[in-house]
Write a protein that holds these residues in place. Structure first.
Motif: not given
Length: 514
Positions: A243-260
């Protein structure tokens, strides 16, 4: 296609802390998490319908600076008013309880010695506290800033006074067994002292190690090295960080694996360009910071061909063998441990240092311990939303369970160890077996698979002298940046190391913003 200032790989606590600081400074930040929920190894999982437990079941060493800087209380985090006592239980002897700087259930001499030792360790911890929240200087650096950091550390130690400074230099790398043997007579007290220095590592009481430094790092937090469970649980902290990260303006995406991690280059060299997701989507950014472990980040997501061979070999040689398994039990009622009126704290089943040592010896050879050692918590005593009304959850960290055993971790092997652990618990809490409705055993192999951590190691890399301070995880990556411009590390594999303290995330953000 949106272009971000920074992409953060992993929404564990360090990744979320780093994202908050960066977003608070005005950067456009996107956090990418492979799993459905945030938290990493501090995530809470439902292991049986209606029954949930966090993997890391207590807080220790959480930096007050981070709580204040990110105003976590306004986002729902509530710090525990009191720490948890540590009780060393025994099937036939009275328990020994450590609560702060006092210990009961031992002789007067051991009790007085424990108070004196804790006071001395507190002085050491206070001297080192600023350096857990600082970037360690590069080896061989002669810059004014780095020389100032070294000089400040030397001054802090010198201000301890001659006797304490010399004692610090003596005990800082002492095997835990030596420190315990020279201080105490009671065997269970010695084992308890060892436990808090060794938990999460691939070390035993006799191992030449830095366990005292680990203890001093943990003492820098709110409760002075004692563990706690917040009123709204570990998941309350993880939700507050998101919540703090999002309140500061960051976006958070779950179920989103990075491949490379993607790289672009020209005649001026290589530079990070962003990431490619497992679904093929590419996201561009000026910088990428990873809270994943160094091996996953540099060898898995980036790839050894992008690195100099000497550097990639050092990363490949990092010791990342996890030695902690996690046992969850769904109980139909509250268990009763012998001699313990209310099992509200941490319950330690490790009667002697030799018991710990022998369990370690078994694990070295790919075997499960003949007599397991474990720390037990009943988190539902302080957080009633983890189980149905009247039911409880038992959460246990079982040390010296190797990630790979002879014959492999088959279902039969896991069930055999689960049965052994429940039988051991039965000796300390008669009747607990009849309360068990369901169980889950997570080996280091399971933790590696489910939480994308090399070896299933709690701390991402063994907290040993050659992998600490200005060598964590290795030189050329110990100041949170890497040999590839634009790629940074912010996970537990960076200084000052593991546990839920958040300092790697905070320090990395400060370095990126400097």
């Amino acid at each position: 296609m949106k272009h971000y200032d920074t992409l953060v790989i992993g929404a564990g606590h360090n990744g979320l802390v780093c994202a908050s600081y960066l977003a608070k400074a005005g950067q456009s930040v996107l956090v990418l998490e492979a799993n459905e929920t945030v938290g990493g190894l501090a995530a809470t999982r439902e292991f049986h319908p209606g029954f949930s437990a966090p993997i890391a079941h207590t807080l220790v060493g959480l930096a007050d600076t981070i709580v204040k800087d990110l105003d976590l209380e306004s986002h729902g985090f509530k710090a525990a008013a009191q720490a948890l006592p540590l009780t060393a239980v025994h099937p036939s002897d009275a328990p020994i309880q450590i609560d702060g700087s006092s210990v009961t259930g031992v002789g007067a001499d051991d009790s007085a010695t424990y108070q004196a030792l804790q006071a001395q360790l507190r002085r050491f911890a206070d001297a080192l506290a600023p350096f857990w929240e600082s970037t360690m200087p590069r080896i061989g650096s002669t810059s004014v800033a780095d020389l100032f950091t070294f000089g400040k550390l030397g001054l802090k130690l010198r201000m301890l006074g001659r006797d304490d400074m010399l004692e610090f230099m003596r005990v800082a790398t002492l095997p835990m067994r030596d420190l315990a043997d020279e201080s105490f007579d009671n065997e269970r007290l010695k084992a308890a002292l060892c436990w808090d220095g060794l938990l999460g590592s691939k070390l035993a009481p006799r191992s030449p190690n830095q366990a005292v430094l680990t203890v001093l790092n943990r003492m820098a937090g709110k409760h002075g090295g004692q563990h706690s469970i917040p009123p709204n649980g570990i998941n309350g902290l993880m939700n507050a960080l998101r919540t703090a990260a999002e309140a500061n303006g960051a976006e958070v995406r779950t179920s989103t694996p990075v491949q490379k991690i993607t790289v672009e280059g020209d005649e001026n060299g290589q530079r990070i360009s962003g990431v490619q997701l497992a679904n093929g989507e590419e996201i561009k950014a000026d910088k990428v910071v990873s809270s994943a472990d160094p091996k996953t980040t540099l060898l898995g997501l980036l790839g050894a061909p992008q690195l100099e061979i000497d550097f990639s070999n050092r990363i490949r040689r990092l010791r990342t063998d996890g030695y902690v398994a996690k046992l969850h039990l769904a109980l139909s009622g509250k268990p009763a441990f012998q001699g313990v009126a209310n099992p509200e704290g941490r319950l330690l089943i490790a009667p002697t240092m030799d018991t710990i040592e022998f369990a370690y010896d078994n694990a070295k050879y790919g075997e499960v311990p003949e007599e397991a050692v474990m720390e037990v918590v009943i988190p539902t005593l302080s957080q009633n939303d983890l189980a149905p009304t009247g039911s409880h959850v038992l959460s246990a960290h079982v040390m010296y369970v190797p990630g790979k055993i002879k014959g492999g971790w088959t279902d039969a092997a896991k069930q055999s160890l689960t049965d052994q652990l429940i039988a051991q618990l039965e000796a300390h809490a008669p009747g607990i077996g009849e309360l068990v409705e369901a169980s889950e055993l997570l080996t280091p192999e399971d933790l590696e698979r489910d939480y994308h951590v090399s070896g299933g190691h709690w701390h991402h890399a063994e907290p040993a002298m050659d992998q600490l301070l200005m060598m964590r995880p290795t030189y050329e990556a110990a100041q949170y940046n890497t040999p590839i411009p634009g790629l940074y590390l912010c996970g537990a594999g960076s200084h000052p190391g593991g546990d839920i303290n958040g300092n790697p995330g905070r320090n990395a953000a400060k370095e990126m913003l400097s």
